[in-house]
Design a protein around this motif. Structure first.
Motif, PDB file in Angstrom:
ATOM      1  N   ARG A 144      18.472  -8.604  15.516  1.00  0.00           N
ATOM      2  CA  ARG A 144      18.490  -8.071  16.879  1.00  0.00           C
ATOM      3  C   ARG A 144      19.817  -8.421  17.549  1.00  0.00           C
ATOM      4  NH1 ARG A 144      16.640  -4.213  19.987  1.00  0.00           N
ATOM      5  NH2 ARG A 144      15.339  -4.911  21.679  1.00  0.00           N
ATOM      6  N   GLU A 145      20.298  -9.645  17.314  1.00  0.00           N
ATOM      7  CA  GLU A 145      21.564 -10.083  17.897  1.00  0.00           C
ATOM      8  C   GLU A 145      22.723  -9.205  17.410  1.00  0.00           C
ATOM      9  OE1 GLU A 145      19.453 -12.233  16.257  1.00  0.00           O
ATOM     10  OE2 GLU A 145      18.590 -13.162  18.048  1.00  0.00           O
ATOM     11  N   HIS A 146      22.710  -8.890  16.123  1.00  0.00           N
ATOM     12  CA  HIS A 146      23.776  -8.051  15.573  1.00  0.00           C
ATOM     13  C   HIS A 146      23.715  -6.645  16.151  1.00  0.00           C
ATOM     14  CE1 HIS A 146      25.730  -5.338  12.673  1.00  0.00           C
ATOM     15  NE2 HIS A 146      26.640  -6.302  12.675  1.00  0.00           N
ATOM     16  N   ARG A 147      22.522  -6.081  16.240  1.00  0.00           N
ATOM     17  CA  ARG A 147      22.379  -4.726  16.804  1.00  0.00           C
ATOM     18  C   ARG A 147      22.820  -4.713  18.265  1.00  0.00           C
ATOM     19  NH1 ARG A 147      17.556  -5.116  13.893  1.00  0.00           N
ATOM     20  NH2 ARG A 147      16.285  -5.188  15.794  1.00  0.00           N
ATOM     21  N   ASP A 148      22.497  -5.762  19.008  1.00  0.00           N
ATOM     22  CA  ASP A 148      22.931  -5.859  20.409  1.00  0.00           C
ATOM     23  C   ASP A 148      24.450  -5.973  20.498  1.00  0.00           C
ATOM     24  OD1 ASP A 148      20.291  -5.705  21.217  1.00  0.00           O
ATOM     25  OD2 ASP A 148      20.105  -7.861  21.655  1.00  0.00           O
ATOM     26  N   ALA A 149      25.051  -6.761  19.613  1.00  0.00           N
ATOM     27  CA  ALA A 149      26.514  -6.921  19.607  1.00  0.00           C
ATOM     28  C   ALA A 149      27.197  -5.598  19.283  1.00  0.00           C
ATOM     29  CB  ALA A 149      26.927  -8.002  18.605  1.00  0.00           C
ATOM     30  N   MET A 150      26.647  -4.840  18.338  1.00  0.00           N
ATOM     31  CA  MET A 150      27.242  -3.552  17.976  1.00  0.00           C
ATOM     32  C   MET A 150      27.070  -2.549  19.117  1.00  0.00           C
ATOM     33  SD  MET A 150      29.131  -2.356  15.586  1.00  0.00           S
ATOM     34  CE  MET A 150      28.871  -3.279  14.098  1.00  0.00           C
ATOM     35  N   ALA A 151      25.918  -2.580  19.782  1.00  0.00           N
ATOM     36  CA  ALA A 151      25.697  -1.696  20.935  1.00  0.00           C
ATOM     37  C   ALA A 151      26.679  -2.029  22.056  1.00  0.00           C
ATOM     38  CB  ALA A 151      24.260  -1.807  21.421  1.00  0.00           C
ATOM     39  N   ALA A 152      26.917  -3.317  22.289  1.00  0.00           N
ATOM     40  CA  ALA A 152      27.871  -3.741  23.315  1.00  0.00           C
ATOM     41  C   ALA A 152      29.287  -3.292  22.952  1.00  0.00           C
ATOM     42  CB  ALA A 152      27.820  -5.260  23.491  1.00  0.00           C
TER      43      ALA A 152
ATOM     44  N   GLY B  15      26.481  -7.103   9.200  1.00  0.00           N
ATOM     45  CA  GLY B  15      25.421  -7.874   9.829  1.00  0.00           C
ATOM     46  C   GLY B  15      24.914  -9.007   8.966  1.00  0.00           C
ATOM     47  N   PHE B  16      25.362  -9.054   7.723  1.00  0.00           N
ATOM     48  CA  PHE B  16      24.910 -10.087   6.786  1.00  0.00           C
ATOM     49  C   PHE B  16      26.092 -10.851   6.190  1.00  0.00           C
ATOM     50  CE2 PHE B  16      21.647  -6.795   6.727  1.00  0.00           C
ATOM     51  CZ  PHE B  16      20.505  -7.546   6.953  1.00  0.00           C
ATOM     52  N   GLY B  17      27.280 -10.628   6.711  1.00  0.00           N
ATOM     53  CA  GLY B  17      28.475 -11.229   6.140  1.00  0.00           C
ATOM     54  C   GLY B  17      29.077 -10.306   5.099  1.00  0.00           C
ATOM     55  N   ASP B  18      30.281 -10.598   4.678  1.00  0.00           N
ATOM     56  CA  ASP B  18      30.965  -9.822   3.643  1.00  0.00           C
ATOM     57  C   ASP B  18      31.118  -8.350   4.024  1.00  0.00           C
ATOM     58  OD1 ASP B  18      32.353  -9.733   1.237  1.00  0.00           O
ATOM     59  OD2 ASP B  18      30.599  -9.051   0.123  1.00  0.00           O
TER      60      ASP B  18
END
Length: 144
Positions: A21-29, A104-107
């Motif tokens: 959820r944090e990654h999706r929020d960061a990408m949306a921002a 979202g998972f590294g690499d």
């Protein structure tokens, strides 16, 4: 200048794993930041290669071949993209560097490429679409 930020595929994107959820929020921002700055032209994610096809063209004169996915070598696949319009290469790099790790998972990996600004290409598509539409209308009139 238009650039495309190509998000490379990963074993996670190929498995259709949802990011946190944090990654999706960061990408949306990030997308919102691009939009507010007026540089975002498009942003899309792609389905895994298992839902795709490749059409390969052999040597001159041969018939194209359709190969159904999934495809291997995730790093050669595209998981999504963002298209931006900026004033310089430096600005494009700056925006690319601000993107959260796309996997979202590294690499993760992003490829930044300048789009061709061939003016002829920009005007051909609408003209071709209109011509095709007119041909369809003429064909329908001939049939009736």
């Amino acid at each position: 200048m238009r650039y495309i930020l190509i998000v490379k595929g990963s074993r996670y994107s190929e498995a259709s794993l949802k990011t946190s959820r944090e990654h999706r929020d960061a990408m949306a921002a990030y997308n919102e930041l691009l939009a507010r700055a007026g540089v975002l032209l498009a942003a899309e994610g792609l389905q895994p290669s298992s839902s795709g096809m490749r059409i390969t063209y052999p040597v001159h004169g041969g018939m194209p071949k359709v190969t159904v996915g999934p495809f291997t070598l995730e790093k050669e696949l595209v998981a999504g993209f963002k298209m931006i319009e900026v004033k310089s290469e430096e600005e494009a790099i700056d925006w690319a560097m601000r993107m959260p790790n796309p996997s979202g998972f590294g690499d993760g990996e992003i490829e930044l490429r300048l789009l061709s600004e061939d003016v002829n290409l920009l005007h051909v598509s609408p003209t071709m679409a209109l011509e095709a539409d007119l041909r369809d209308q003429i064909d329908m009139l001939k049939k009736s």
